[in-house]
Motif scaffolding. Structure first.
Motif, short mmCIF file in Angstrom:
data_model
loop_
_atom_site.label_atom_id
_atom_site.label_comp_id
_atom_site.label_asym_id
_atom_site.label_seq_id
_atom_site.Cartn_x
_atom_site.Cartn_y
_atom_site.Cartn_z
N LEU A 166 6.32 -40.58 -9.91
CA LEU A 166 5.43 -40.00 -9.77
C LEU A 166 4.39 -40.85 -10.53
O LEU A 166 3.17 -40.49 -10.46
N TYR A 167 4.88 -41.03 -12.21
CA TYR A 167 3.59 -41.22 -13.00
C TYR A 167 3.47 -43.21 -13.87
O TYR A 167 4.41 -43.67 -13.21
N GLU A 168 2.44 -43.04 -14.40
CA GLU A 168 2.94 -44.50 -15.14
C GLU A 168 3.33 -44.49 -16.79
O GLU A 168 4.30 -43.61 -16.60
N PRO A 169 4.30 -45.77 -16.71
CA PRO A 169 5.27 -45.55 -18.20
C PRO A 169 4.71 -45.25 -19.10
O PRO A 169 5.00 -44.63 -20.18
N ASP A 170 2.85 -44.17 -19.52
CA ASP A 170 2.96 -43.81 -20.66
C ASP A 170 3.04 -42.45 -20.16
O ASP A 170 3.19 -41.45 -21.27
N GLU A 171 3.65 -41.70 -19.11
CA GLU A 171 4.63 -40.88 -18.97
C GLU A 171 2.98 -39.75 -18.49
O GLU A 171 3.59 -38.66 -18.74
N LEU A 172 1.60 -40.20 -18.93
CA LEU A 172 -0.06 -39.18 -18.53
C LEU A 172 -0.48 -39.00 -17.91
O LEU A 172 -0.61 -38.67 -17.08
N HIS A 173 -0.27 -40.14 -17.30
CA HIS A 173 -0.97 -40.81 -16.16
C HIS A 173 -0.25 -41.11 -14.59
O HIS A 173 0.42 -41.55 -15.01
N LEU A 174 -0.48 -40.41 -13.74
CA LEU A 174 -0.60 -40.16 -12.29
C LEU A 174 0.15 -41.66 -11.80
O LEU A 174 -1.73 -42.06 -11.95
N LEU A 175 0.48 -42.19 -10.28
CA LEU A 175 0.63 -43.24 -9.82
C LEU A 175 -0.41 -43.10 -9.08
O LEU A 175 -0.49 -42.20 -8.34
N VAL A 176 -1.01 -44.28 -8.57
CA VAL A 176 -1.96 -44.08 -7.36
C VAL A 176 -1.52 -45.61 -6.80
O VAL A 176 -0.89 -46.21 -7.37
N GLY A 177 -2.06 -45.97 -5.86
CA GLY A 177 -1.50 -47.13 -5.15
C GLY A 177 -2.18 -48.38 -4.85
O GLY A 177 -3.48 -48.61 -5.65
N ASP A 178 -2.28 -48.82 -3.49
CA ASP A 178 -3.06 -50.26 -3.88
C ASP A 178 -4.40 -50.00 -3.62
O ASP A 178 -5.10 -48.71 -2.73
N ASP A 179 -5.17 -50.48 -3.87
CA ASP A 179 -7.37 -50.74 -3.91
C ASP A 179 -7.12 -50.77 -1.90
O ASP A 179 -6.88 -51.55 -1.58
N LYS A 180 -7.92 -49.75 -1.79
CA LYS A 180 -8.79 -49.39 0.05
C LYS A 180 -10.13 -49.75 -0.14
O LYS A 180 -10.51 -49.00 1.16
N ARG A 229 -11.09 -47.44 -5.11
CA ARG A 229 -10.56 -46.44 -3.80
C ARG A 229 -8.62 -45.81 -3.06
O ARG A 229 -8.58 -46.99 -2.39
N PRO A 230 -7.79 -45.67 -4.47
CA PRO A 230 -6.60 -46.21 -4.19
C PRO A 230 -6.25 -45.80 -2.68
O PRO A 230 -6.56 -44.46 -2.48
N ASP A 231 -4.90 -45.97 -2.50
CA ASP A 231 -4.27 -45.48 -1.84
C ASP A 231 -3.00 -44.66 -2.30
O ASP A 231 -2.82 -44.43 -3.39
N LEU A 232 -2.35 -43.87 -1.25
CA LEU A 232 -1.01 -42.68 -2.08
C LEU A 232 -0.56 -44.36 -2.78
O LEU A 232 -0.26 -45.57 -2.43
N PRO A 233 0.46 -43.86 -3.70
CA PRO A 233 1.93 -44.82 -4.01
C PRO A 233 2.62 -44.72 -3.39
O PRO A 233 3.05 -43.64 -3.09
N ARG A 234 3.06 -46.14 -2.87
CA ARG A 234 4.02 -46.11 -1.16
C ARG A 234 5.30 -47.12 -2.25
O ARG A 234 5.53 -48.48 -3.26
N ASN A 235 6.17 -46.79 -1.29
CA ASN A 235 7.57 -48.04 -2.21
C ASN A 235 7.36 -49.25 -0.76
O ASN A 235 6.33 -49.83 -0.66
N THR A 236 7.95 -50.28 -1.20
CA THR A 236 8.36 -51.43 -0.58
C THR A 236 8.82 -51.86 0.56
O THR A 236 8.94 -52.67 1.04
N ALA A 237 9.11 -50.70 1.03
CA ALA A 237 9.99 -50.70 2.25
C ALA A 237 8.98 -51.55 3.17
O ALA A 237 8.01 -51.39 3.05
N LYS A 238 9.66 -51.88 4.68
CA LYS A 238 8.41 -52.12 6.13
C LYS A 238 7.67 -51.15 6.64
O LYS A 238 6.94 -51.31 6.56
#
Length: 522
Positions: free
Chosen positions: A137-151, A160-169
């Protein structure tokens, strides 16, 4: 630190929740009141009278089933509560409750139900169990939360990002609570909280994750108490229960067992489901994404034409990703939300469409739900058609969990109970006739015995002109939410009741959803 038998730290021990609210169970707010008795047929027949039913008439007349962004609906809209608070309420609900275990086909003991969310306003749906236990759920710095692709819809001017998502179909969201991806609006609200946390980290300029987290949580709790609740429960109930800024709430009826808080079923299954009546049939997202693609969509075997994007539809988003606001999929391009379409006081992201009524208002709090909620996408395998309808699901769940009647709760709270004539009347002649038929078909079932959820919605119609909850519903909602914050020893109410928000807002010492969004977007 506790060690496993192999000598390594026990997973999650460094992130044990720091709160006195540990019970994580549902329970009863009014333990001495008897359960109201009904039959399933009576409840499902009542549910059939709780939908607007306008789509069929409009389709028959070859008219769009909703209105354009520059039109008003005075009979349906609530101009005092912008539409964004419908979904902020949903986001809050997901932060404090999750019950995957109770059933509509058997009676359930609320005291035995596990709440799979912590019963406190701590944003565990956002933070999960922390960067050490859930690093995805986090960036490697363990401070920032992960966000998704810009929409972004504005030619790349802002992120304006989407939620962070996996790479499944089907790209599933990486979340502390999957329900925050169940529709596009709540998913974008969750993303805004991810960005809000990251903005706080950057603003404070510290590597102290707990300080940043506390700052976010306290401002969120403040928004709930002093921006959200006054709108939902009304000024009188707010002043009586919440009292005001810098004061401890006055709570009479929500009494946690022992020293642990819990979620009352009278709140989670009845009073807090007021928001289902506030849902609009459709929404526009930004100045680019106003209408759906395709405009015509099937509804009950006929083609319905929409001006805005339907909140739910049965259109397959794999083939038509821009057909509806159904969730659990990657956000389409340009679909990032311009929050000035949903909240007042937001700095707009550019010129709105000519004549647009913004922010889009919520619908009134009343006993009529919009037609898309008669056929929920995730209940299409249910063989009993009425069980695909949200009103029926709510009424049946309240019965199976043994809720008392609305009249019994009102009298216990020393409030004058509504009469049967008031409860089953309606300003709409067709609705009044339909409910009269239900009473005749099921004699005595609803006599002085209205389902609590139905009672609270009808009370809002009568006592508050459908603009906010009435005294029974408003008191339950205000006391439980304030009580959950008060009982958490790490909340601002417990640690520093006279604390004031420190982040910049339009009013010194105050902080609203609009302030949070404007701060995040800077």
């Amino acid at each position: 630190m506790a060690l496993s038998k192999h000598g390594s730290p026990v997973r999650g021990m460094e992130n044990v929740a720091q709160s006195s609210v540990r019970d994580q169970r549902f329970g009863r707010m009014f333990r001495n009141l008897p359960s109201a008795a009904y039959t399933e047929d009576a409840l499902t027949d009542l549910a059939k009278t709780m939908f607007q039913g306008e789509f069929a008439d409009k389709i028959e007349a070859n008219k769009p089933v909703d209105v354009a962004l520059n039109e008003r609906e005075p009979e349906d809209e609530n101009p005092t509560i912008p539409a964004g608070f419908t979904y902020f309420g949903q986001f809050l609900d997901h932060d404090i409750t999750f019950d995957p275990a109770s059933s509509l086909d058997r009676f359930n003991d609320p005291n035995a139900l596990q709440d799979f969310r912590t019963p406190r306003l701590d944003l565990d749906s956002v933070y999960g169990s922390g960067p050490a236990d859930q690093p995805f759920l986090y960036e490697p710095d363990e401070l920032h939360l992960l966000v998704g692709d810009d929409k972004d819809f504005d030619q790349g001017r802002k992120k304006r990002p989407d939620l962070p998502r996996n790479t499944a179909k089907i790209r599933r969201a990486l979340l502390g609570d999957k329900r925050n991806d169940e529709n596009v609006i709540v998913s974008q609200l969750h993303t805004t909280f991810l960005r809000f946390h990251n903005k706080v980290v950057d603003t404070l300029g510290t590597r102290d994750f707990e300080l940043c987290q506390q700052t976010v949580r306290w401002h969120y709790q403040w928004i709930v108490l002093h921006d959200f609740l006054p709108r939902i429960v009304g000024k009188d109930t707010y002043k009586r229960v919440i009292v005001g800024r810098g004061e401890k709430p006055v709570i009479r009826f929500y009494n946690p067992q022992g020293r642990y808080a819990f979620i009352p079923v009278e709140f989670s299954v009845a009073a807090y489901r007021y928001g289902h009546s506030m849902v609009r049939p459709s929404y526009s997202l930004n100045r680019i994404v106003v209408a759906p693609d395709p405009v015509q969509q099937p509804f009950n075997g006929k083609q319905a034409t929409f001006h805005r994007i339907p909140i739910f539809s049965l259109m397959n988003v794999a083939d038509h990703p821009r057909a509806n606001l159904n969730g659990f999929r990657e956000l389409p391009g340009f679909w990032a939300i311009d929050w000035s379409f949903f909240f007042e006081g937001i700095t707009p992201d550019g010129p709105a469409p000519a004549g647009a009524v913004l922010p889009q208002p919520s619908y009134k709090i009343d006993t009529l739900l919009v037609d898309p909620l008669t056929s929920l996408p995730d209940h299409q395998q249910e063989p009993i058609k009425i069980r695909r309808a949200l009103a029926a699901l709510n009424l049946l769940r309240g019965w199976r969990l043994g809720l008392p009647s609305g009249q019994a709760v009102a009298r216990h709270m020393e409030m004058e109970a509504l009469s049967d004539e008031e409860l089953f009347d309606s300003e709409d002649a067709d609705v009044r006739a339909a409910r009269g038929h239900v009473l005749r078909q099921h004699p005595g079932i609803f006599q002085d015995n209205a389902p609590l959820w139905f009672y609270i919605l009808r009370e809002a119609e009568i006592a508050a002109d459908s603009r906010h909850l009435g005294p029974v519903g408003g008191t339950i909602v205000a006391e439980v939410i304030a009580g959950l914050i008060r009982e958490d020893r790490h909340s601002f109410l417990a640690q520093w009741p006279k604390w004031r928000p420190t982040l910049p807002g339009r009013e010194a010492g105050h902080f609203t959803m609009a302030d949070m969004i404007n701060f995040t977007n800077r």
